[in-house]
Design an enzyme around this catalytic site. Structure first.
Site, PDB file in Angstrom:
ATOM      1  N   THR A  97       0.753  -1.242   0.112  1.00 23.43           N
ATOM      2  CA  THR A  97       0.075   0.001  -0.083  1.00 23.43           C
ATOM      3  C   THR A  97       0.986   1.202   0.047  1.00 23.43           C
ATOM      4  OG1 THR A  97      -1.619  -1.326   1.303  1.00 23.43           O
ATOM      5  CG2 THR A  97      -2.047   1.132   1.064  1.00 23.43           C
ATOM      6  N   SER A 139       6.054   3.844   8.635  1.00 23.54           N
ATOM      7  CA  SER A 139       5.147   4.517   9.262  1.00 23.54           C
ATOM      8  C   SER A 139       4.651   4.108  10.651  1.00 23.54           C
ATOM      9  CB  SER A 139       3.646   4.178   8.358  1.00 23.54           C
ATOM     10  OG  SER A 139       2.636   5.127   8.990  1.00 23.54           O
ATOM     11  N   HIS A 140       3.501   3.770  10.985  1.00 22.33           N
ATOM     12  CA  HIS A 140       2.889   3.376  12.077  1.00 22.33           C
ATOM     13  C   HIS A 140       3.466   2.023  12.692  1.00 22.33           C
ATOM     14  CE1 HIS A 140       0.640   1.848   8.930  1.00 22.33           C
ATOM     15  NE2 HIS A 140      -0.002   0.879   9.791  1.00 22.33           N
ATOM     16  N   ASP A 192       1.666   9.794  13.815  1.00 23.54           N
ATOM     17  CA  ASP A 192       2.404   8.547  13.470  1.00 23.54           C
ATOM     18  C   ASP A 192       3.770   8.380  13.500  1.00 23.54           C
ATOM     19  OD1 ASP A 192       2.221   9.401  11.038  1.00 23.54           O
ATOM     20  OD2 ASP A 192       1.853   7.091  10.519  1.00 23.54           O
ATOM     21  N   ASP A 236       5.758   8.366  10.877  1.00 20.79           N
ATOM     22  CA  ASP A 236       6.433   9.130  10.079  1.00 20.79           C
ATOM     23  C   ASP A 236       5.529  10.675   9.828  1.00 20.79           C
ATOM     24  OD1 ASP A 236       4.223   7.727   8.906  1.00 20.79           O
ATOM     25  OD2 ASP A 236       4.841   7.993   6.774  1.00 20.79           O
ATOM     26  N   ASP A 272       2.468  11.229   9.130  1.00 23.81           N
ATOM     27  CA  ASP A 272       1.388  11.489   8.009  1.00 23.81           C
ATOM     28  C   ASP A 272       0.128  11.324   8.699  1.00 23.81           C
ATOM     29  OD1 ASP A 272       1.741   8.844   8.039  1.00 23.81           O
ATOM     30  OD2 ASP A 272       1.873   8.908   5.947  1.00 23.81           O
ATOM     31  N   ARG A 273       0.116  10.617   9.713  1.00 21.59           N
ATOM     32  CA  ARG A 273      -1.322  10.581  10.295  1.00 21.59           C
ATOM     33  C   ARG A 273      -1.706  11.202  11.593  1.00 21.59           C
ATOM     34  NH1 ARG A 273      -2.499   3.993  10.404  1.00 21.59           N
ATOM     35  NH2 ARG A 273      -2.002   3.578   8.378  1.00 21.59           N
ATOM     36  N   SER A 293      -8.011   5.626   8.145  1.00 23.45           N
ATOM     37  CA  SER A 293      -6.961   5.266   8.705  1.00 23.45           C
ATOM     38  C   SER A 293      -6.356   6.435   9.571  1.00 23.45           C
ATOM     39  CB  SER A 293      -5.929   4.339   7.852  1.00 23.45           C
ATOM     40  OG  SER A 293      -5.750   5.141   6.799  1.00 23.45           O
ATOM     41  N   LYS A 301      -0.492  12.521   3.025  1.00 21.51           N
ATOM     42  CA  LYS A 301      -1.225  12.891   4.068  1.00 21.51           C
ATOM     43  C   LYS A 301      -0.375  13.617   5.105  1.00 21.51           C
ATOM     44  CE  LYS A 301      -1.452   8.087   6.199  1.00 21.51           C
ATOM     45  NZ  LYS A 301      -1.371   7.307   5.091  1.00 21.51           N
ATOM     46  N   ARG A 334      -9.079  -6.423   7.429  1.00 21.01           N
ATOM     47  CA  ARG A 334      -9.692  -5.326   8.147  1.00 21.01           C
ATOM     48  C   ARG A 334     -11.281  -5.614   7.751  1.00 21.01           C
ATOM     49  NH1 ARG A 334      -5.297  -2.635   9.503  1.00 21.01           N
ATOM     50  NH2 ARG A 334      -3.780  -2.023   8.044  1.00 21.01           N
TER      51      ARG A 334
HETATM   52  C1  VG1 Z   1      -3.032   1.255   5.986  1.00 22.05           C
HETATM   53  C2  VG1 Z   1      -4.118   1.991   5.777  1.00 22.05           C
HETATM   54  C3  VG1 Z   1      -4.156   2.964   4.697  1.00 22.05           C
HETATM   55  C4  VG1 Z   1      -3.057   3.653   4.533  1.00 22.05           C
HETATM   56  C5  VG1 Z   1      -1.458   2.762   4.477  1.00 22.05           C
HETATM   57  C6  VG1 Z   1      -0.459   3.808   4.627  1.00 22.05           C
HETATM   58  O1  VG1 Z   1      -2.909   0.361   4.733  1.00 22.05           O
HETATM   59  O2  VG1 Z   1      -5.403   1.153   5.749  1.00 22.05           O
HETATM   60  O3  VG1 Z   1      -5.360   3.766   4.477  1.00 22.05           O
HETATM   61  O4  VG1 Z   1      -2.957   4.628   3.364  1.00 22.05           O
HETATM   62  O5  VG1 Z   1      -1.751   2.219   5.865  1.00 22.05           O
HETATM   63  O6  VG1 Z   1      -0.337   4.535   5.870  1.00 22.05           O
HETATM   64  P1  VG1 Z   1      -3.229  -1.217   4.841  1.00 22.05           P
HETATM   65  O7  VG1 Z   1      -2.892  -1.703   3.386  1.00 22.05           O
HETATM   66  O8  VG1 Z   1      -2.283  -1.767   5.814  1.00 22.05           O
HETATM   67  O9  VG1 Z   1      -4.874  -1.042   5.185  1.00 22.05           O
HETATM   68  V1  VG1 Z   1       0.818   4.810   6.757  1.00 22.05           V
HETATM   69  O10 VG1 Z   1       0.645   5.891   7.606  1.00 22.05           O
HETATM   70  O11 VG1 Z   1       1.923   4.708   5.668  1.00 22.05           O
HETATM   71  O12 VG1 Z   1       1.738   5.785   6.163  1.00 22.05           O
HETATM   72 CO    CO Z   2       2.164   6.945   8.488  1.00 32.35          CO
END
Ligand code: VG1
Ligand code: CO
Length: 544
Positions: A18, A113-114, A278, A280, A282-283, A366, A377, A497
């Site tokens: 993703t 990320s998270h 989060d 990085d 972006d959340r 998310s 984001k 999910r």
């Molecule tokens: C998750 C979220 C998605 C978001 C992605 C990256 O993906 O559901 O909405 O864009 O994380 O977020 P997945 O495929 O695990 O559902 V993060 O803050 O990289 O940056």
């Molecule tokens: Co992130």
């Protein structure tokens, strides 16, 4: 200096998910693993040769090592200049800001990320294009294809650079400029929001807030913007020191992982405002006194109130939301008479719409919200937008959202995650649902009539590109929905999910408890997908 040519062999597991390539640190530490992926970026993104690249990450374990590898390889591959954040730091939205502002040919962002960080946890790498956003599908596919064939990479025998000192240095013919990761981003925020009004709010003596940086990348950004520029009292930013392992925590701003912050907003003495971001940056999570704003509602409220912020005073041209995100924003778009787009999960799908000027705001359930100011984001941006709103409207968070529900109705919403499920079982569960789809429309599930059921596919309205199999969507009468998807960001097993939404138009019934309202839909979803039989799980691991 002659580049050193290192012979290598392809790894079979380098397909980006993703949001980039995410694996355990130990996987990235294998000889050639990172280098193969970086060479595949450099081989396919031709404009980087002789061009400028931005590089930075969320500061997690392996960030600095990875940057040194990337810098040597960039120099060996003929990149002219690299902009690196001091200490190797760029939040994801700040990286996007830098790419756009300095018109680089792209950027490499190091983050998972998270996901947790540390020697036994996760690492990630992704490529962002010159517009500043995550590489679209055709680019990630090209990079992936290259990883399946790559048999050599180019590097140099040069010592590590000091990433802590601002200024220009060279690796062979390539210039490395180490820049302040915060300044350009902070300036952009000042141009969008009414800092004087927020400053006054902070100094009114009537407003108490905390921002939880979760020991992740936003610490220095939040201290500079909230405390230094906006005059919030010192200590407003908690867990503001970025750590390689995020203090052992899970840098995911939700009710479960940011529970300490949540507790501070509760009770009669609760804070007026709480926010978190989060790994990085972006959340975002937005909390009021005894009040949690769902990300889907947040997008809708910001859209309905955008004109209050200077950066959006002329209104917004359109909105986009990812498919599983609640339809609250659709109702605002309808009233504003603007377009609302439904895209697959992942920020990369918003890029074309933003570039084409079709949308101003976009968001995901998310905890992701953003606008055309960058192409990612943006956690702090959302926090500042809310603060701007609170300063102008002079109302508590909860009142603003309740007023919104009374005006537009409420999209009750919850997401249930089953983590670390056996991957094959998860695939079979999805396959089982796909087989059911054709027969569902017109049937009754519990008390609901099924209006449509499909495996979501998206055709990009700008370039016509198509994305299939983006999640099972079951539309029920009255605007309720059940959505099933497998995560594309995890590094172990599969995460299922289940996204549930129920629309309530009755203005007298918009103040109920979410999980109670959602219970019937939860049971329908579990039964339909045979969750317990197929995964062995009675209850989800995380409910948001
Ligand atoms: C998750 C979220 C998605 C978001 C992605 C990256 O993906 O559901 O909405 O864009 O994380 O977020 P997945 O495929 O695990 O559902 V993060 O803050 O990289 O940056
Ligand atoms: Co992130």
């Amino acid at each position: 200096m002659e580049p050193k040519v290192v012979a290598t062999q392809p790894f079979e597991d380098q397909r980006p998910g993703t949001s980039g390539l995410r694996k355990k640190v130990k996987v990235f530490q294998q000889p050639h693993y990172l280098a193969n992926f970086v060479q595949s970026i450099l081989d396919t993104q031709k404009e980087l040769k002789g061009g400028v690249l931005a590089v930075g990450g969320d500061g997690r374990f392996y960030n600095r090592e990875a940057i040194q590898v990337i810098l040597r390889m960039a120099a060996a591959n003929g990149v002219r200049k690299v902009l690196v954040g001091q200490r190797g730091i760029f939040s994801t939205p700040a990286a996007s800001c830098i790419i756009r502002k300095y018109k680089t040919q792209g950027g490499i962002i190091l983050s998972a990320s998270h996901n947790p960080g540390g020697p036994d946890e996760d690492f990630g790498i992704k490529f962002n294009v010159a517009a500043g956003g995550p590489a679209p599908e055709n680019v990630t596919s090209a990079i992936y294809d290259r990883t399946t064939k790559v048999d050599r990479y180019l590097t140099l025998d040069t010592p590590d650079l000091d990433l802590d000192r601002l200024g220009s240095v060279q690796i062979d013919a390539m210039v490395v400029e180490i820049i302040d990761p915060v300044a350009d981003y902070a300036q952009l925020m000042e141009s969008l929001f009414e800092f004087s009004a927020i400053h006054q709010l902070f100094n009114s003596g009537m407003f108490r807030m905390r921002f939880d940086a979760m020991h992740a990348v936003t610490g220095p950004y939040a201290v500079e913007i909230l405390e230094n520029r906006l005059g919030a009292e010192p200590g407003t930013v908690m867990n503001g020191e970025p750590k390689e392992d995020f203090g052992g925590g899970h840098p995911d701003p939700n009710l479960v992982h940011a529970d300490a912050l949540v507790a501070m907003t509760q009770g009669t003495d609760g804070l007026d405002f709480g926010a978190a971001s989060d790994g990085d940056g972006d959340r975002n999570m937005i909390l009021g006194k005894n009040f949690f704003v769902t990300p889907s509602d947040s997008l809708a409220v910001l859209a309905a109130n955008a004109h209050h912020a200077p950066g959006y005073k002329d209104g917004i041209v359109g909105i986009a939301r990812s498919m599983p995100t609640s339809q609250a924003a659709d109702r605002v778009a309808e009233e504003l008479g603007i377009e609302c787009y439904e895209t697959p999960t992942g920020w990369k799908f918003f890029g074309n719409l933003l570039d084409a000027g079709r949308i101003t705001l976009c968001g995901e359930e998310s905890f992701g919200t953003g606008s055309d100011h960058v192409r990612e984001k943006d956690g702090l941006w959302a926090v500042l937008f809310w603060l701007n709103l609170l300063a102008v409207r002079q109302q508590p968070v909860g009142d603003i959202v309740r007023e919104h529900w009374r005006r537009f109705g409420r999209n009750y919403y919850t997401r249930h995650d089953y983590e670390g499920v056996d991957a094959a079982a998860a695939e079979q569960l999805m396959e089982h649902l796909r087989i059911l789809l054709a027969d569902l429309p017109g049937k009754r599930l519990g008390g609901y009539q099924v209006e449509y059921a499909d495996d979501f596919a998206y055709t990009d309205p700008v370039d016509g590109s198509r994305a299939d199999k983006q999640g099972i969507r079951i539309g029920l009468q009255g605007g309720s929905r059940i959505v099933f998807r497998l995560s594309g960001t995890g590094t172990e097993g599969a995460t299922l999910r289940i996204y549930l939404e129920s629309y309530e138009s009755d203005r007298l019934k918009v103040d109920r408890e979410t999980q109670e309202v959602m219970r019937p839909l939860v049971l329908i979803a579990r039964e339909l997908a045979q969750v317990e039989a197929r995964t062995g799980r009675l209850e989800p691991d995380v409910i948001t």
